[in-house]
Enzyme design. Structure first.
Site, short mmCIF file in Angstrom:
data_model
loop_
_atom_site.label_atom_id
_atom_site.label_comp_id
_atom_site.label_asym_id
_atom_site.label_seq_id
_atom_site.Cartn_x
_atom_site.Cartn_y
_atom_site.Cartn_z
N PRO A 2 0.82 -1.21 0.00
CA PRO A 2 0.00 0.00 0.00
C PRO A 2 0.86 1.27 0.00
CG PRO A 2 -0.58 -1.47 1.82
CD PRO A 2 0.68 -1.97 1.24
N GLU A 3 0.71 2.05 -1.05
CA GLU A 3 1.35 3.36 -1.13
C GLU A 3 0.22 4.38 -1.18
OE1 GLU A 3 4.34 3.38 -4.24
OE2 GLU A 3 4.73 1.26 -3.97
#
Length: 284
Positions: A2-3
């Site tokens: 997750p960015e």
DNA sequence: AGGTGGACCCGAACGC
DNA sequence: TGCGTTCGGGTCCACC
């Protein structure tokens, strides 16, 4: 992993489900989640809190309560949040936190590698905490080419490392860093401080476009990442370089190469992103 | 001081 | 086939 685009997708989906809801019961099953604070203690503090807003800063998900308290959730590598009305799975060894909401639905936090964290802060404490770790939000107006240039000024570290620094562009991670550098036609190992004005400008634009592309497709699902509905993102088929070793560059047809930069797997196009030049003449 | 590399994790991929 | 080894990645921290 997750960015920014993935966390933003999670935020957008959770917001309508959480705002106005009360945390009725909180079950934190893994002490790593709240370490060094005792899970029971945090769970007790959370019970009864009513959600006022769900925000995001960098890769942090921010749950703001009516009392002013703030819950900072960081998914790190494999953390996922799910919202469902059909109950909690009985046998899921990776389920770390379950929150029962006052409308009968549940928020479930799952994390295979156990790197993710839940940090409960007292009113006002979030500002300093986040400011110490994060720079500009890359999708806001305050993120300008000049701001990025200021971060790169005098730095001899590879531009990829500088870009991964959360104080340069909050929320940047390995996938979108590679995608941004490809879009800007800049080699990942170029010293950050050596980029000229034109290159920084290109990179600034590339960062925003790469992140927006990710958000538009609900993020990149390579393995663990899911939206709160359990659905995969759709960005993985649109990636230009990340994970595409030995495949053709989508711009020039050259073979995408893999190397190591800033201690991370790094993919780039040797033709579009030449080392030791500003790359102005490379690619269409 | 700025930069680099290891620790933290554990499932998947890899190697013999 | 099966087992041991390696890999990866966000952030923090120790060490140059």
């Amino acid at each position: 992993m997750p960015e920014l685009p993935e966390v933003e997708t999670v935020r957008a989906r959770l917001e309508p489900a959480l705002v106005g809801r009360r945390f009725d019961r909180v079950d934190i099953r893994d002490s790593r989640v709240t370490r060094p604070v005792e899970p029971m203690e945090v769970a007790a503090e959370l019970e009864g809190e009513v959600v006022e807003a769900v925000e995001r800063r960098g890769k942090y998900l921010i749950v703001r309560f009516q009392t002013g308290r703030v819950l900072l959730i960081h998914l790190r590598m494999t953390g996922t949040l799910r919202h469902a009305r059909d109950g909690v799975p009985e046998h899921d060894p990776h389920l770390r936190v379950v929150v029962n909401l006052d409308d009968g639905s549940d928020v479930m936090y799952r994390d295979v590698r156990r790197f993710g964290t839940w940090l409960l802060l007292e009113p006002g404490d979030d500002t300093a905490y986040l400011a110490a770790r994060l720079g500009e939000e890359p999708l806001t107006r305050s993120f300008t080419p000049a701001a990025l240039a200021a971060r790169f000024q005098g730095r001899r570290a590879p531009v990829k490392a500088a870009l991964l620094d959360q104080r340069a562009a909050a929320g940047m991670g390995n996938i979108y860093a590679d995608e941004s550098l490809w879009r800007a036609r800049i080699h990942p190992l170029r010293p950050a401080g050596d980029l000229d004005e034109t290159e920084v400008k290109r990179l600034h634009k590339a960062v925003r476009e790469a992140l927006k592309a990710g958000i538009a497709r609900q993020g990149t699902t390579l393995r663990d990442y899911r939206t709160p509905d359990g659905a995969p993102g759709r960005m993985q088929t649109e990636l230009r370089v990340y994970g595409r070793e030995d495949e053709p560059c989508r711009r020039c047809g050259s073979t995408i190469a893999k190397m190591r930069a800033a201690g991370r797997g790094t993919w780039y196009c040797p033709t579009c992103q030449p080392v030791g030049s500003n790359g102005a003449e490379a690619g269409p």
